[in-house]
Design a protein around this motif. Structure first.
Motif, PDB file in Angstrom:
ATOM      1  N   LYS A  90       0.819  -1.207   0.000  1.00  0.00           N
ATOM      2  CA  LYS A  90       0.000   0.000   0.000  1.00  0.00           C
ATOM      3  C   LYS A  90       0.855   1.259   0.000  1.00  0.00           C
ATOM      4  O   LYS A  90       0.548   2.228  -0.688  1.00  0.00           O
ATOM      5  CB  LYS A  90      -0.927  -0.014   1.214  1.00  0.00           C
ATOM      6  CG  LYS A  90      -2.016   1.011   1.151  1.00  0.00           C
ATOM      7  CD  LYS A  90      -3.034   0.794   2.251  1.00  0.00           C
ATOM      8  CE  LYS A  90      -4.206   1.732   2.046  1.00  0.00           C
ATOM      9  NZ  LYS A  90      -5.271   1.491   3.022  1.00  0.00           N
ATOM     10  N   GLU A  91       1.976   1.260   0.762  1.00  0.00           N
ATOM     11  CA  GLU A  91       2.860   2.431   0.820  1.00  0.00           C
ATOM     12  C   GLU A  91       3.489   2.714  -0.539  1.00  0.00           C
ATOM     13  O   GLU A  91       3.589   3.858  -0.979  1.00  0.00           O
ATOM     14  CB  GLU A  91       3.965   2.226   1.869  1.00  0.00           C
ATOM     15  CG  GLU A  91       3.469   2.087   3.281  1.00  0.00           C
ATOM     16  CD  GLU A  91       3.012   0.665   3.611  1.00  0.00           C
ATOM     17  OE1 GLU A  91       3.390  -0.284   2.892  1.00  0.00           O
ATOM     18  OE2 GLU A  91       2.251   0.525   4.584  1.00  0.00           O
ATOM     19  N   GLU A  92       3.909   1.652  -1.220  1.00  0.00           N
ATOM     20  CA  GLU A  92       4.519   1.839  -2.536  1.00  0.00           C
ATOM     21  C   GLU A  92       3.484   2.299  -3.554  1.00  0.00           C
ATOM     22  O   GLU A  92       3.783   3.118  -4.432  1.00  0.00           O
ATOM     23  CB  GLU A  92       5.183   0.541  -2.999  1.00  0.00           C
ATOM     24  CG  GLU A  92       6.008   0.707  -4.262  1.00  0.00           C
ATOM     25  CD  GLU A  92       6.744  -0.552  -4.644  1.00  0.00           C
ATOM     26  OE1 GLU A  92       7.285  -0.562  -5.757  1.00  0.00           O
ATOM     27  OE2 GLU A  92       6.785  -1.505  -3.849  1.00  0.00           O
ATOM     28  N   LEU A  93       2.264   1.807  -3.434  1.00  0.00           N
ATOM     29  CA  LEU A  93       1.189   2.235  -4.328  1.00  0.00           C
ATOM     30  C   LEU A  93       0.923   3.725  -4.164  1.00  0.00           C
ATOM     31  O   LEU A  93       0.754   4.446  -5.155  1.00  0.00           O
ATOM     32  CB  LEU A  93      -0.075   1.427  -4.051  1.00  0.00           C
ATOM     33  CG  LEU A  93      -1.273   1.715  -4.938  1.00  0.00           C
ATOM     34  CD1 LEU A  93      -0.944   1.374  -6.390  1.00  0.00           C
ATOM     35  CD2 LEU A  93      -2.477   0.930  -4.467  1.00  0.00           C
ATOM     36  N   GLU A  94       0.904   4.199  -2.926  1.00  0.00           N
ATOM     37  CA  GLU A  94       0.714   5.632  -2.679  1.00  0.00           C
ATOM     38  C   GLU A  94       1.868   6.442  -3.269  1.00  0.00           C
ATOM     39  O   GLU A  94       1.655   7.510  -3.839  1.00  0.00           O
ATOM     40  CB  GLU A  94       0.592   5.893  -1.179  1.00  0.00           C
ATOM     41  CG  GLU A  94      -0.676   5.353  -0.561  1.00  0.00           C
ATOM     42  CD  GLU A  94      -1.930   5.947  -1.163  1.00  0.00           C
ATOM     43  OE1 GLU A  94      -1.940   7.165  -1.466  1.00  0.00           O
ATOM     44  OE2 GLU A  94      -2.909   5.200  -1.348  1.00  0.00           O
ATOM     45  N   ARG A  95       3.095   5.927  -3.155  1.00  0.00           N
ATOM     46  CA  ARG A  95       4.253   6.621  -3.718  1.00  0.00           C
ATOM     47  C   ARG A  95       4.163   6.676  -5.239  1.00  0.00           C
ATOM     48  O   ARG A  95       4.431   7.712  -5.858  1.00  0.00           O
ATOM     49  CB  ARG A  95       5.555   5.925  -3.303  1.00  0.00           C
ATOM     50  CG  ARG A  95       6.805   6.657  -3.773  1.00  0.00           C
ATOM     51  CD  ARG A  95       8.056   5.853  -3.511  1.00  0.00           C
ATOM     52  NE  ARG A  95       8.041   4.524  -4.116  1.00  0.00           N
ATOM     53  CZ  ARG A  95       8.282   4.290  -5.411  1.00  0.00           C
ATOM     54  NH1 ARG A  95       8.533   5.286  -6.232  1.00  0.00           N
ATOM     55  NH2 ARG A  95       8.257   3.059  -5.886  1.00  0.00           N
ATOM     56  N   ILE A  96       3.738   5.584  -5.856  1.00  0.00           N
ATOM     57  CA  ILE A  96       3.585   5.541  -7.314  1.00  0.00           C
ATOM     58  C   ILE A  96       2.525   6.542  -7.761  1.00  0.00           C
ATOM     59  O   ILE A  96       2.722   7.293  -8.733  1.00  0.00           O
ATOM     60  CB  ILE A  96       3.229   4.109  -7.777  1.00  0.00           C
ATOM     61  CG1 ILE A  96       4.414   3.176  -7.549  1.00  0.00           C
ATOM     62  CG2 ILE A  96       2.799   4.099  -9.231  1.00  0.00           C
ATOM     63  CD1 ILE A  96       4.082   1.710  -7.738  1.00  0.00           C
ATOM     64  N   LYS A  97       1.403   6.584  -7.054  1.00  0.00           N
ATOM     65  CA  LYS A  97       0.338   7.537  -7.390  1.00  0.00           C
ATOM     66  C   LYS A  97       0.832   8.975  -7.257  1.00  0.00           C
ATOM     67  O   LYS A  97       0.535   9.829  -8.094  1.00  0.00           O
ATOM     68  CB  LYS A  97      -0.879   7.325  -6.487  1.00  0.00           C
ATOM     69  CG  LYS A  97      -1.663   6.086  -6.795  1.00  0.00           C
ATOM     70  CD  LYS A  97      -2.843   5.975  -5.844  1.00  0.00           C
ATOM     71  CE  LYS A  97      -3.673   4.760  -6.078  1.00  0.00           C
ATOM     72  NZ  LYS A  97      -4.813   4.680  -5.148  1.00  0.00           N
ATOM     73  N   LYS A  98       1.607   9.240  -6.188  1.00  0.00           N
ATOM     74  CA  LYS A  98       2.137  10.581  -5.971  1.00  0.00           C
ATOM     75  C   LYS A  98       3.088  10.974  -7.102  1.00  0.00           C
ATOM     76  O   LYS A  98       3.038  12.108  -7.610  1.00  0.00           O
ATOM     77  CB  LYS A  98       2.863  10.639  -4.629  1.00  0.00           C
ATOM     78  CG  LYS A  98       3.369  11.994  -4.253  1.00  0.00           C
ATOM     79  CD  LYS A  98       4.051  11.956  -2.893  1.00  0.00           C
ATOM     80  CE  LYS A  98       4.655  13.313  -2.556  1.00  0.00           C
ATOM     81  NZ  LYS A  98       5.369  13.273  -1.272  1.00  0.00           N
ATOM     82  N   ASP A  99       3.937  10.048  -7.531  1.00  0.00           N
ATOM     83  CA  ASP A  99       4.859  10.324  -8.639  1.00  0.00           C
ATOM     84  C   ASP A  99       4.104  10.627  -9.930  1.00  0.00           C
ATOM     85  O   ASP A  99       4.460  11.541 -10.673  1.00  0.00           O
ATOM     86  CB  ASP A  99       5.799   9.139  -8.861  1.00  0.00           C
ATOM     87  CG  ASP A  99       6.808   8.960  -7.750  1.00  0.00           C
ATOM     88  OD1 ASP A  99       7.006   9.911  -6.970  1.00  0.00           O
ATOM     89  OD2 ASP A  99       7.405   7.861  -7.663  1.00  0.00           O
ATOM     90  N   ILE A 100       3.058   9.863 -10.178  1.00  0.00           N
ATOM     91  CA  ILE A 100       2.265  10.083 -11.393  1.00  0.00           C
ATOM     92  C   ILE A 100       1.604  11.457 -11.349  1.00  0.00           C
ATOM     93  O   ILE A 100       1.594  12.189 -12.342  1.00  0.00           O
ATOM     94  CB  ILE A 100       1.212   8.960 -11.561  1.00  0.00           C
ATOM     95  CG1 ILE A 100       1.911   7.641 -11.886  1.00  0.00           C
ATOM     96  CG2 ILE A 100       0.207   9.312 -12.647  1.00  0.00           C
ATOM     97  CD1 ILE A 100       1.002   6.441 -11.868  1.00  0.00           C
TER      98      ILE A 100
END
Length: 79
Positions: A38-48
């Motif tokens: 979940k933490e990495e998914l949030e980071r990916i969304k933030k980068d996008i």
């Protein structure tokens, strides 16, 4: 010429008969998505989101520069 066309089978009907083969499959393939924490998914969304905002800024600046150049050229041409 017109009589020959009337006797010819329609190409459109041939296409329609084959059209269903493309859309229907006998076997269904399941989609496989990569599992991420979940933490990495949030980071990916933030980068996008950050990349999207940067791209929007670039487009806005480009539009403003082009609009200013067009205004200057119009001013020089009509003055």
């Amino acid at each position: 010429m017109r009589q020959n066309r009337a006797n010819r089978p329609s190409n459109k009907q041939k296409f329609r008969s084959n059209n269903g083969d493309v859309h229907s499959k006998n076997h269904a393939e399941a989609l496989h998505f990569k599992k991420v924490p979940k933490e990495e998914l949030e980071r990916i969304k933030k980068d996008i989101r950050e990349k999207s905002r940067a791209e929007q800024r670039k487009l806005t600046v480009l539009f403003i520069v082009v609009a200013v150049l067009v205004c200057i050229l119009m001013f020089i041409t009509f003055y």
